[in-house]
Design an enzyme around this catalytic site. Structure first.
Site, short mmCIF file in Angstrom:
data_model
loop_
_atom_site.label_atom_id
_atom_site.label_comp_id
_atom_site.label_asym_id
_atom_site.label_seq_id
_atom_site.Cartn_x
_atom_site.Cartn_y
_atom_site.Cartn_z
N ASP A 125 -1.95 6.80 6.08
CA ASP A 125 -2.97 5.84 5.65
C ASP A 125 -3.18 4.89 6.83
O ASP A 125 -2.34 4.06 7.12
CB ASP A 125 -2.46 5.10 4.41
N LYS B 233 -11.77 -2.15 6.55
CA LYS B 233 -10.88 -2.96 7.36
C LYS B 233 -11.33 -2.98 8.82
O LYS B 233 -11.29 -4.00 9.47
CB LYS B 233 -9.43 -2.45 7.27
N TRP C 186 0.83 -1.22 0.00
CA TRP C 186 0.00 0.00 0.00
C TRP C 186 0.85 1.24 0.00
O TRP C 186 0.55 2.22 -0.69
CB TRP C 186 -0.97 -0.02 1.18
#
Ligand SMILES: *Cc1c(COP(=O)(O)O)cnc(C)c1O
Length: 357
Positions: free
Chosen positions: A169, A193, A102
């Site tokens: 993030d 998530k 990511w």
């Protein structure tokens, strides 16, 4: 319904009571005899949902004055690009820490606007640790990092201390532990998530930090567009926001982030202790950097794979296959996963050892 122990890395497990309320609202929302997903997002009933969701974020994370809370679309993946458009003047440099898939994607998007200076990386060891002891250049516009690396299974236990603005993030560990929002210019997180279903992305942004790049920002990527319209510039993903709101209410009912943080630590300790104790398993990442959300581990004897897979499947465990880039297993222990589910996995690991160890 047989109880399934859902260790999925994302979309993730949500509390049963949230799923029940959400399903009711799909049929009949607030006794309107209308579905949540067929009423106007400008109706009083939905505007209340949006306000409630934003207020719960502020309350649960102690968001200070001067920050805006937004529920947008595009996933964290669009957040990578929004970060650059809103904080990186064209052609200038931002600092990035590369801790995995990511983070790498975030770096690639920054390169659309300017230069991403990767000041630290754990790529040399397949991202199995969190880099430490790096310098942060004062002239970079911000430092971006990924607080929890969902795929590799590492997590920042201490955030970087930085004189330049921090942007994070937090997709896979937001609301899992206490944080100090005031340390960040922006935090963003895909809902799926640890907060809700896929379809909305949370942004918590310091308003005074926006509007300073001189960039010509496309309307939908400009966070100021969405601030001006209270996240309703265009039709918001009403269902995803509603379910996120329910999950945050559930979290508040449990006692909030400090309470869930302790529960998450207990779950992680339970599983990692077994990984370390049991000779048939081995953790994948550096111990001090182990994620409390996603535990990655492998078998010490690969030829027993079919036997282990059969055992956990028989115990109604779901979602522990590792990401293809890491292999092995990954047990994700998000907020809504009960400790009993972790205990079931640990018991399977113990029986596996008794049988084959
Ligand atoms: C899943 C994930 C993403 C991607 O999120 P999308 O909402 O699918 O774009 C980004 N960052 C992290 C840390 C993730 O776990």
């Amino acid at each position: 319904m047989t109880k399934v122990h859902n260790f999925s890395a994302g979309p993730c497990i949500l509390p049963q009571e949230v799923l029940k309320k959400a399903s009711e609202a799909v049929v009949n929302f607030n006794n309107l005899n209308l579905s949540l997903i067929e009423i106007s997002h400008r109706s009083k009933d939905f505007v209340e949902v949006m306000e409630n969701a934003r207020n719960l974020v502020k309350e649960l994370l102690n968001v200070p004055e001067g920050y805006q809370v937004l529920f947008l679309q595009g996933g964290a993946s669009l957040g990578f690009l929004k970060t650059a458009y809103n904080f990186l003047p064209k052609g200038e440099t931002a600092a990035y820490i590369n801790t995995g898939t990511w983070a790498s994607k975030a770096i690639k998007e920054a390169e659309q606007l300017g230069k991403a200076n990767v000041i630290a990386s754990s790529e040399d060891k397949n991202f199995n640790y969190i880099p430490k002891g790096y310098g942060i250049p004062n002239d970079a516009k911000y430092l971006h990092f990924t607080s929890n690396n969902t795929i590799a299974g590492t997590q920042f236990k201490n955030f970087p201390i930085s004189r330049i603005p921090l942007i994070c993030d937090m997709s896979s560990d937001i609301f899992s532990k206490e944080i100090n929002v005031g340390d960040f210019d922006m935090i963003y997180a895909g809902a799926q998530k640890n907060m809700g279903p896929a379809g909305t992305t949370l942004y918590i942004v310091k308003e005074s930090a926006l509007g300073k790049t001189g960039n010509n920002i496309p309307t939908m990527l400009d966070l100021q567009t969405h601030i001006k319209k209270d996240s309703m510039f265009n039709t918001p993903p009403v269902f995803a926001i509603y379910v996120s709101m329910l999950t945050l209410e559930w979290l508040k009912g449990l006692g909030g982030v400090s309470v869930i943080e302790k529960m998450n630590q207990e779950k992680a300790d339970l599983l990692y202790n077994e990984i370390d104790r049991n000779g048939l398993f081995k953790g994948v990442v550096e111990k001090e950097d182990r994620s409390n959300m996603n535990a990655t581990f492998v078998l010490t004897n690969d030829s027993l794979k079919d036997q282990f897979d059969e055992m956990w499947q028989a115990a109604n465990i779901s979602g522990i296959k590792g990401h293809r880039s890491v292999g092995g297993y990954r047990a994700s222990m998000y907020n809504a996963l009960p400790k009993e589910s972790v205990q079931v996995l640990v018991d399977v690991m113990k029986s596996f050892e008794e049988k084959y160890g």
